[in-house]
Enzyme design. Structure first.
Site, short mmCIF file in Angstrom:
data_model
loop_
_atom_site.label_atom_id
_atom_site.label_comp_id
_atom_site.label_asym_id
_atom_site.label_seq_id
_atom_site.Cartn_x
_atom_site.Cartn_y
_atom_site.Cartn_z
NE ARG A 1 -0.17 1.40 3.45
CZ ARG A 1 1.56 2.37 3.96
NH1 ARG A 1 2.65 1.62 3.69
NH2 ARG A 1 0.55 3.13 3.51
NE ARG B 1 -6.42 0.83 -2.20
CZ ARG B 1 -5.87 1.41 -0.85
NH1 ARG B 1 -4.28 0.45 -0.28
NH2 ARG B 1 -6.41 2.30 0.08
CG ASP C 1 -3.28 8.52 -1.51
OD1 ASP C 1 -3.17 8.89 -0.14
OD2 ASP C 1 -2.75 7.38 -1.33
CG ASN D 1 -2.38 11.82 3.23
OD1 ASN D 1 -1.83 11.11 2.03
ND2 ASN D 1 -2.01 11.44 3.94
O1 MRU Z 1 -4.46 3.40 2.06
P1 MRU Z 1 -3.15 3.39 2.19
O2 MRU Z 1 -2.08 2.72 3.34
O3 MRU Z 1 -2.03 2.67 0.98
O4 MRU Z 1 -3.49 5.29 2.06
C1 MRU Z 1 -1.23 5.74 1.82
C2 MRU Z 1 -1.73 7.49 2.05
O5 MRU Z 1 -3.18 7.39 2.19
C3 MRU Z 1 -0.16 7.85 2.35
O6 MRU Z 1 -0.08 8.83 2.80
C4 MRU Z 1 0.47 7.57 0.69
O7 MRU Z 1 -0.36 7.21 -0.21
C5 MRU Z 1 1.06 8.41 0.66
S1 MRU Z 1 2.44 7.44 0.66
C6 MRU Z 1 3.92 8.46 0.16
#
Ligand code: MRU
Length: 321
Positions: free
Chosen positions: A45, A79, A219, A229
């Site tokens: 992730r 996703r 994101d 994010n």
């Molecule tokens: O659901 P996740 O764990 O994939 O979400 C991750 C985040 O929100 C991070 O802050 C984002 O992807 C940046 S990672 C460098």
């Protein structure tokens, strides 16, 4: 160096982030469908890491002479929010080839470029961090979420490696606890002083003057700087504004989606309610408890003090297009 992915003997291995830090296990994938499942289930992730994994997923499909169109489609459906996934798949598509070695070379170069972008983000971001700083962060934006070093956590790493006196407040990040499980793991690995906190503690710490800088990853960043994010990020930005604390976003250019004018257009993933009702597989809510579980929120650009990229630091008003 910590890394979430490794390409070994023609297969993609993912460090299983669902069970870190108590167990360190790698899962081996040999098909694009498997990689998509690993992304969906959050074995891997973090926006940059899922883009890199998807690119390797395409290399696996090409090696086994599978239909690349359907491999691309299954990976795209894994996703919805992090644009890095689509950015990486677009780069593979733009090659216009089904040659496995060329696709694998592109996946490797996406991975290598991500590491270099993170190191540059770290250098630019570290200059913004006060000499002695309590830094609050959310989720995991470190080596585990990227090709290495990290984005927001990369800035913290670079500041700590320089001459800054750093202490981190690491938000737990319910429901998946990426802060408590993964960021704590990385901070301990690097011996960076920190305390894990529950998400609800941020406001009182700020009011008590115990937070000097807030930094988060991204994101997807729209053309006007609105930033999706991890759920809870927007709340931190509002709090930081109220308390007069700088709020920074750190992300590589692969996280920008300039086709979207603003953050209202960013698709927000909704995940299964069991992420809320269960912790580590143990039910903690009443049977059939109704829940709402969006994985991300959008922070308006006007609440962001800095957007730190590999190309430098941007300040509001943001207009990336
Ligand atoms: O659901 P996740 O764990 O994939 O979400 C991750 C985040 O929100 C991070 O802050 C984002 O992807 C940046 S990672 C460098």
């Amino acid at each position: 160096m910590l890394t979430p992915l490794r390409w070994t003997d023609g297969a993609l291995e993912m460090l299983d982030q669902r069970i870190l830090p108590t167990r360190v296990e790698w899962i081996r994938y040999t098909t694009a469908e498997g990689v998509a499942e690993g992304i969906r289930e959050m074995v891997v992730r973090g926006a940059p890491a899922i883009g890199i994994a998807a690119a390797y997923g395409m290399a696996l499909a090409a090696h086994s002479r599978s239909d690349l169109k359907s491999a691309d489609a299954v990976l795209r459906a894994s996703r919805p929010t992090a644009v890095n996934l689509f950015w990486a798949l677009d780069k593979i598509q733009a090659l216009g080839t089904d040659h496995p070695d060329q696709i694998l070379a592109m996946a490797k170069s996406i991975e290598q470029d991500d590491l270099e972008m993170n190191l540059a983000i770290g250098r630019h971001g570290a200059e913004l961090v006060p000499k002695a700083a309590n830094i609050l962060t959310i989720c995991n934006t470190g080596a585990l979420a990227t090709a290495g070093h990290g984005t927001a956590l990369g800035v913290i790493r670079s500041a700590f490696a320089g001459d800054k006196e750093i202490h981190v407040w690491s938000c737990e990040t319910r429901p998946r606890q990426q802060g408590l499980r993964l960021t704590a793991f990385e901070l301990m690995h690097d011996k960076i002083p920190f305390n894990s906190i529950s998400d609800g503690m941020a406001a009182s710490l700020m009011r008590a003057g115990k937070v000097d800088f807030v930094i988060a990853g991204a994101d997807r960043i729209a053309a006007n700087g609105d930033t999706a994010n991890k759920i809870g990020t927007y709340m931190l930005a509002v709090l930081a504004k109220h308390h007069g604390i700088p709020f920074a976003i750190a992300a590589p250019s692969s996280t920008f989606d300039l086709s979207l004018a603003n953050g209202d257009l960013i698709p927000i993933e909704e995940r299964t309610g069991t992420e809320i009702t269960h912790i580590e597989g143990v039910q903690v809510a009443p049977d059939n408890c109704p829940v709402f579980n969006p994985g991300f929120d959008v922070t308006p650009g006007e609440l962001i003090t800095y957007i730190i990229t590999e190309n430098g630091v941007f300040r509001p008003p943001f207009q990336f297009k």
